[in-house]
Design an enzyme around this catalytic site. Structure first.
Site, PDB file in Angstrom:
ATOM      1  CD  GLU A  33      40.053  47.728  44.708  1.00  0.00           C
ATOM      2  OE1 GLU A  33      40.201  46.497  44.893  1.00  0.00           O
ATOM      3  OE2 GLU A  33      40.054  48.560  45.627  1.00  0.00           O
ATOM      4  CG  LEU A 128      33.989  45.890  54.042  1.00  0.00           C
ATOM      5  CD1 LEU A 128      33.546  46.281  55.444  1.00  0.00           C
ATOM      6  CD2 LEU A 128      35.174  46.754  53.611  1.00  0.00           C
ATOM      7  CD  GLU A 165      42.226  28.365  39.571  1.00  0.00           C
ATOM      8  OE1 GLU A 165      43.073  29.279  39.648  1.00  0.00           O
ATOM      9  OE2 GLU A 165      41.485  28.161  38.588  1.00  0.00           O
ATOM     10  CG  ASP A 178      39.060  39.454  48.047  1.00  0.00           C
ATOM     11  OD1 ASP A 178      39.801  40.449  47.933  1.00  0.00           O
ATOM     12  OD2 ASP A 178      37.975  39.350  47.466  1.00  0.00           O
TER      13      ASP A 178
END
Ligand code: GLA
Length: 445
Positions: A33, A128, A165, A178
């Site tokens: 994380e 999420l 980006e 993600d």
């Protein structure tokens, strides 16, 4: 009878031909994380819940957006080289980010427009990644209308880097986790993702375990109020990186390029985590560093330090706790490596212990937890979870829990009583679900 999304699409866009369908999953980060923006690895999985979009091309260059959820208002903008952002937190900013990303990839492509109807079965603000799923879905839809939808692994990987980006457009300085797992995920697997250059290695999840997501019911919209808190860590890590580089200059008597903390583990330096920890202890010897301390080490003025790294962040009494931030980076890097080994060795118990340690570090070193997340973790461990931790940016959102699969339903019921009812006074069904690892984003038909 309820209108289907297809019927709704036909009603909203009567002049359009039949739409195509696209699905982009949400993600749950298992461990690693607040490391991605430093170029350090992460270990998330794509999940079977996500964003679904119906889309069709338009000839006039307009991007027309509708959402099945009435909380997200109808909106439209022109596809152009300079697209002005909407107000912070507005949902169309994610689509604008995607459009600009696609334009950057194919500057000579014709200016495409599209109709887009979006729906999602991800709880918003639960950490999420519903927002990055929207970015990926919009970009894939636009690419498809250009006949450029990614097909190979290389094309997906490139798109993931571009969109990471591009998403900075919304004002959050996120890393690339993600978008990468949303594009590169695989059913039944977690993905260990490394950055700069981006690459993903899959690791099978233990079949006898389930991943349970528990919502803290504290909304953490990264683009809203949590944005400044989210950006604090990337900024402080960048400052800590500059101090580390100054230390290397002192150690080697010459400048050593160090763009981000993760570079220490690769390239010419190729340090072990233990060596990186020793270097950090020399670079940032006291727990707190003031702007004046940093300026002296960097041979700059305090104003230069503020302008370059701190973007108006108020300096806390006694300075910023940079040492703890560095401790998290080194420790979390080690935990991600061990967690992947634990998956490959089918050792969920070790994996669970690493998750618990990661949560402690997120809470104590990074300060990205909150009381509700801490209570969720405590209650989950008391109810027999092998591991539990906050997932995603933190400051609310959800926890991820590893539990034996044959106990997963009982675990959710136990959490409904112990946590949601007794601690939080929540009476409805527990906002918790079993998250299955699903495939990456794809155009379905
Ligand atoms: C958000 C960002 C990611 C990552 C996580 C924290 O989800 O979008 O890039 O930094 O927070 O690990």
């Amino acid at each position: 009878m309820m209108e289907t999304p297809l019927e709704l699409f036909a009603r909203l866009f009567p002049d359009s031909g039949a739409p195509r369908t696209m699905r982009a999953p949400g993600r749950v980060n298992l461990i690693g994380e607040h490391t991605d923006y430093n170029g350090l690895p992460v270990l998330p999985m794509a999940i079977t819940r996500g964003v679904r979009a119906l889309f069709s091309p338009r000839g006039d260059g307009r991007i027309c957006l509708r959402n099945l959820d009435p909380a997200f208002p109808d909106t439209a903008f022109m596809n152009a080289a300079d697209i002005a952002p909407s107000a912070p937190g507005a949902w169309d900013n994610y689509v604008k980010a995607a459009v600009l990303g696609v334009r950057g990839m194919f500057p000579d492509a014709p200016t495409a427009g599209m109709n887009l109807l979006v729906g999602s079965d991800l709880p918003a603000g639960a950490g999420l990644s519903s927002s990055s799923a929207l970015v990926v879905a919009s970009a894939m839809a636009l690419l498809d209308t250009l006949g450029r939808a990614p097909e190979t692994l290389e094309e997906r990987t490139r798109l993931a880097s571009v969109l990471a980006e591009a998403e900075h457009f919304v004002g959050t300085r996120g890393g690339g986790m993600d978008q990468a797992v949303i594009l590169l995920g695989e059913a039944g697997h977690a993905c260990k993702i490394d950055f700069f250059p981006l690459r993903a290695a899959r690791a099978p999840l233990p079949e006898d375990c389930a991943v349970v997501v528990c919502d803290s019911m504290v909304k953490a919209e990264k683009s809203g109020a949590a944005r400044a808190r989210y950006n604090l860590n990337p900024r402080l890590c960048a400052l800590a990186c500059a101090l580390t580089r100054a230390q290397l200059r002192e150690d080697f008597g010459e400048d050593v390029p160090l763009e981000r903390l993760g570079d220490l583990w690769h390239g010419p330096l190729c340090l072990t985590t233990r060596e990186a920890e020793a270097l950090f202890a020399r670079a940032v010897p006291a727990p707190r560093a003031t702007v004046d301390d940093a300026a002296r080490r960097l041979r700059m003025t305090p104003d230069e330090v503020r302008a370059r790294w701190l973007d108006g962040l108020p300096e806390p009494e006694g300075g910023f706790d940079l040492a703890a931030r560095l401790r998290h980076q080194a420790g979390e890097h080690r935990r991600v490596e061990h967690a992947r080994d634990a998956l490959l060795a089918n050792d969920p118990e070790s994996f669970g212990r690493l998750m618990a340690a990661s949560h402690e570090s997120c809470r104590d070193n990074l300060q990205v937890s909150c009381p509700e997340l801490d209570m969720l973790v405590e209650d989950a461990l008391a109810e027999g979870a092998l591991g539990a931790r906050l997932t995603g940016a933190g400051f609310g959102g959800a926890t991820v829990n590893l539990v034996w699969r044959n106990r997963a339903e009982d675990f959710i019921e136990a959490m409904a009583r112990r946590h949601y009812r007794d601690r939080r006074g929540h009476t409805g069904p527990a906002p918790a679900f079993i998250a299955e690892a699903g495939p990456g984003a794809r155009i379905e038909c």
